[in-house]
Design an enzyme around this catalytic site. Structure first.
Site, PDB file in Angstrom:
ATOM      1  N   ARG A 284      -1.791   3.672   4.120  1.00 36.56           N
ATOM      2  CA  ARG A 284      -1.324   3.872   2.745  1.00 36.56           C
ATOM      3  C   ARG A 284       0.192   4.040   2.668  1.00 36.56           C
ATOM      4  NH1 ARG A 284      -4.760   8.047  -0.487  1.00 36.56           N
ATOM      5  NH2 ARG A 284      -3.552   7.029  -2.109  1.00 36.56           N
ATOM      6  N   CYS A 285       0.853   4.156   3.814  1.00 30.41           N
ATOM      7  CA  CYS A 285       2.301   4.375   3.857  1.00 30.41           C
ATOM      8  C   CYS A 285       3.027   3.039   4.057  1.00 30.41           C
ATOM      9  CB  CYS A 285       2.624   5.337   5.005  1.00 30.41           C
ATOM     10  SG  CYS A 285       4.377   5.501   5.351  1.00 30.41           S
ATOM     11  N   ARG A 286       3.953   2.752   3.167  1.00 33.78           N
ATOM     12  CA  ARG A 286       4.693   1.489   3.237  1.00 33.78           C
ATOM     13  C   ARG A 286       5.468   1.362   4.543  1.00 33.78           C
ATOM     14  NH1 ARG A 286       9.884   0.105   1.735  1.00 33.78           N
ATOM     15  NH2 ARG A 286      10.185   2.104   0.730  1.00 33.78           N
TER      16      ARG A 286
ATOM     17  N   ASN B 145      -0.644   5.219   9.187  1.00 36.82           N
ATOM     18  CA  ASN B 145      -1.295   5.541   7.921  1.00 36.82           C
ATOM     19  C   ASN B 145      -1.195   4.288   7.058  1.00 36.82           C
ATOM     20  OD1 ASN B 145      -2.042   6.325   5.362  1.00 36.82           O
ATOM     21  ND2 ASN B 145      -0.844   8.192   5.358  1.00 36.82           N
TER      22      ASN B 145
ATOM     23  N   ARG C 136       3.099   0.577   7.339  1.00 31.96           N
ATOM     24  CA  ARG C 136       2.671  -0.828   7.276  1.00 31.96           C
ATOM     25  C   ARG C 136       3.775  -1.762   7.748  1.00 31.96           C
ATOM     26  NH1 ARG C 136       0.909   0.855   2.162  1.00 31.96           N
ATOM     27  NH2 ARG C 136       2.492  -0.445   1.178  1.00 31.96           N
TER      28      ARG C 136
END
Length: 113
Positions: A9-11, A7, A14
């Protein structure tokens, strides 16, 4: 081939992806919110993780709190909830050579590379 259920948008997701890229892994990036796993794929992932389906659920998601919290659900019902609401699937999940782990923390993935 290393697959990451990612995802953007997930730190943590990433960070895990960056760690895999830094290790020069040959990556299959699955943006699971756009392309959710099939029920069979999710069952296979759960089996590789060697966990109960409920352990893969993001219980702080509003969908979980509103629709499922406090209910006695079978394992199949928990899996169906994740299939119907991919946002409930914990992330990131990394799969390689019939092994899987959740990248929380990202360094967890080093154990299967």
């Amino acid at each position: 081939m290393t697959t990451i259920y990612h995802n953007p948008r997930c730190r943590k997701s990433r960070e895990t992806l960056q760690l895999l890229e830094d290790k020069n892994e040959d990556l299959n990036i699955v943006k699971y919110l756009e392309n959710p796993p099939s029920k069979e794929e999710l069952k296979d992932i759960i089996k590789l993780l060697a966990i109960e389906p409920i352990a893969l659920v993001r219980k702080n998601e509003q969908i979980w709190k509103d629709q499922f919290k406090g209910k006695e659900l079978t394992q199949e019902e928990v899996i169906d909830a994740m299939i119907d609401n991919p946002k409930l699937i914990e992330r990131p999940i990394v799969v390689k050579n019939n092994k899987a782990t959740i990248g929380r923390p990202p360094e967890n993935v080093l154990s299967i590379l």
